[in-house]
Enzyme design. Structure first.
Site, PDB file in Angstrom:
ATOM      1  N   LYS A   1       0.856  -1.184   0.000  1.00 47.51           N
ATOM      2  CA  LYS A   1       0.000   0.000   0.000  1.00 47.51           C
ATOM      3  C   LYS A   1       0.884   1.222   0.000  1.00 47.51           C
ATOM      4  O   LYS A   1       2.031   1.172   0.439  1.00 47.51           O
ATOM      5  CB  LYS A   1      -0.888   0.024   1.260  1.00 47.51           C
ATOM      6  CG  LYS A   1      -2.141   0.851   1.098  1.00 47.51           C
ATOM      7  CD  LYS A   1      -3.181   0.086   0.304  1.00 47.51           C
ATOM      8  CE  LYS A   1      -4.530   0.744   0.315  1.00 47.51           C
ATOM      9  NZ  LYS A   1      -5.586  -0.235  -0.029  1.00 47.51           N
TER      10      LYS A   1
HETATM   11  N1  GLU Z   1      -7.256   0.060  -3.253  1.00 51.83           N
HETATM   12  C1  GLU Z   1      -8.013  -1.108  -3.534  1.00 51.83           C
HETATM   13  C2  GLU Z   1      -8.045  -2.024  -2.322  1.00 51.83           C
HETATM   14  O1  GLU Z   1      -7.909  -1.591  -1.203  1.00 51.83           O
HETATM   15  C3  GLU Z   1      -7.562  -1.806  -4.816  1.00 51.83           C
HETATM   16  C4  GLU Z   1      -6.156  -2.326  -4.809  1.00 51.83           C
HETATM   17  C5  GLU Z   1      -5.661  -2.813  -6.160  1.00 51.83           C
HETATM   18  O2  GLU Z   1      -6.455  -2.887  -7.092  1.00 51.83           O
HETATM   19  O3  GLU Z   1      -4.460  -3.104  -6.247  1.00 51.83           O
HETATM   20  O4  GLU Z   1      -8.296  -3.184  -2.430  1.00 51.83           O
END
Ligand code: GLU
Length: 428
Positions: free
Chosen positions: A117
């Site tokens: 993240k």
């Molecule tokens: N931000 C989204 C999540 O928390 C998508 C993450 C992604 O597609 O890599 O799952």
């Protein structure tokens, strides 16, 4: 009854640290799985945490330094995967928690990814479009040491979108000297994005909500729904649940919420929101209410689709919904989880409920790597299959261990990552 738990005056308590929450959830699953101490020690920490402080030229010619993070929790089952968020409350511990949840989310759905993240501490509503682009491009350049199609693939999250991903893709591509579409997912279609990606998280929320109702023997037309958050995830969830016959009675955004016990006309509400930039003032609403009050409405289903820590010791006993579908990451503290469990409130956990987004991100990455693009119908069908299969596996494990769906999901995910770690062995 749960009232006996409500003895602590938690209204004044500091919000839970999301990383502590993530580790407590992991520890509980590790005990259920009887993981050995070495494996526990490996998986309960993030592998890499990268902090960057970087300058950005503002519109008035001054230079401002921003702080951002990219954290990789785990890389065992494939490249790290996870979004980037822009928010004033971003912190290293929040990003660490979110990266860990991404590992479990990708493992629950059996995607060949680890978890990551990113985040930048900023208030994007206070930045011009040019400042946002400058900040995004410089942040992308700073974290380019880590990211790439084979190592770590960002995507949108809170307050980031297709345009943000296009700037990141362009920045990385310019540094390479050629286009690298598979560097990020959630891109515009014109540069290698995927059909169905913008709606994917909301579509996944719809699939698991329908699954939960089917298993509980509930008819959607008899279920009222309140949705907290009306960004990409909340608004699409509202639209699709409404289309399935659920009665969406309340929604909210950062400014506050609206309520009509007889149901909101969601297509009209989406138009109102597009015109006015907020749900407030919608003519079809009977009442305006706060985000906190929305959570305590007498509804069948609650869909938190905003930030962490919405359900805590302070309010969990007052929640009237019978089903909570966690479209947001980390909305429930472990204390609230216990209260929900005691009170028989079913929680479809974030690492299952909101996995639709990363699932279609995976499809986007695969399409980019092959330069071969699929139709939306195929994407939605594959998404539904993956989400239904994951739900079934989670439910089976929850029953086997006589535990919650959250722990069922953790058992599935942690075991997959632990098995992969064991068979790879420890380097050197
Ligand atoms: N931000 C989204 C999540 O928390 C998508 C993450 C992604 O597609 O890599 O799952």
């Amino acid at each position: 009854m749960a009232n006996s738990v409500m003895t602590t005056p938690a209204a004044t308590a500091a919000p839970a640290n999301p990383y502590t929450t993530a580790q407590r959830q992991f520890d509980q699953a590790a005990s259920l799985l009887e993981l050995d101490p070495g494996m526990r020690a490996v998986l309960r920490q993030v592998r890499r945490e990268f902090t960057v402080n970087f300058p950005v030229r503002m519109d008035d010619g001054t230079i401002r330094v921003f702080t951002g993070y990219r954290v990789q929790h785990n890389l065992t089952r494939g490249p790290a995967k996870g979004g980037i968020r822009y928010h004033p409350q971003v912190s290293l511990d929040e990003v660490k928690a979110l990266s860990m949840w991404m590992t479990w989310k990708c493992a629950v759905t059996n995607l060949p990814y680890g978890g990551a993240k990113g985040g930048v501490i900023c208030d994007p509503s206070q930045l011009s479009q040019q400042e946002l682009e400058n900040m995004t491009r410089r942040f992308a350049s700073e974290i380019s040491l880590l990211i790439g199609p084979e190592s770590d693939i960002p995507a949108p999250d809170v307050n980031t979108n297709q345009q943000t991903m296009a700037w990141i893709m362009d920045t990385i591509s310019m540094e390479k000297g050629y286009s690298v579409p598979a560097t990020v997912t959630g891109k515009p279609l014109s540069i290698g994005g995927s059909e169905g990606r913008p709606a994917a998280t909301g579509r996944g929320v719809k699939v698991v909500t329908l699954e939960a109702c089917r298993r509980l023997g509930w008819d959607p037309s008899e279920c009222s729904v309140a949705i907290q958050g009306f960004g990409n995830v909340g608004s699409v969830s509202a639209e699709l649940l409404h289309a399935e016959g659920f009665k969406v009675v309340a929604v909210s955004d950062v400014f506050g919420g609206i309520y009509n016990r007889d149901g909101l006309d969601v297509p009209a509400l989406l138009q109102h929101q597009a015109q006015h930039g907020r749900v407030g003032g919608f003519p079809g609403a009977r009442e305006e209410l706060s985000n906190a009050a929305l959570l305590e409405l007498p509804v069948t289903i609650l869909v938190p689709a905003a930030l962490e820590n919405q359900f805590s010791l302070e309010n969990a006993a007052r929640i009237q919904a019978k089903l909570v579908v966690e479209a947001a990451n980390g909305p429930t503290t472990p204390e609230a989880d216990d209260i929900f469990h005691q009170r028989g409130v079913v929680v479809v956990p974030d690492i299952l409920a909101n996995a639709g987004g990363v699932t279609v991100s995976y499809f986007e990455w695969v399409q980019d790597l092959q330069s071969f693009f699929w139709e939306e119908k195929e994407i939605n069908a594959r998404l539904t299959r993956i989400m239904e299969r994951a739900y079934q596996q989670v439910d089976d494990l929850a029953k086997e261990h006589r535990t919650t769906l959250r722990m069922g999901a953790y058992c599935l995910a942690v075991k997959r990552v632990a098995d992969a770690t064991a068979v790879r062995g420890i380097y050197p």
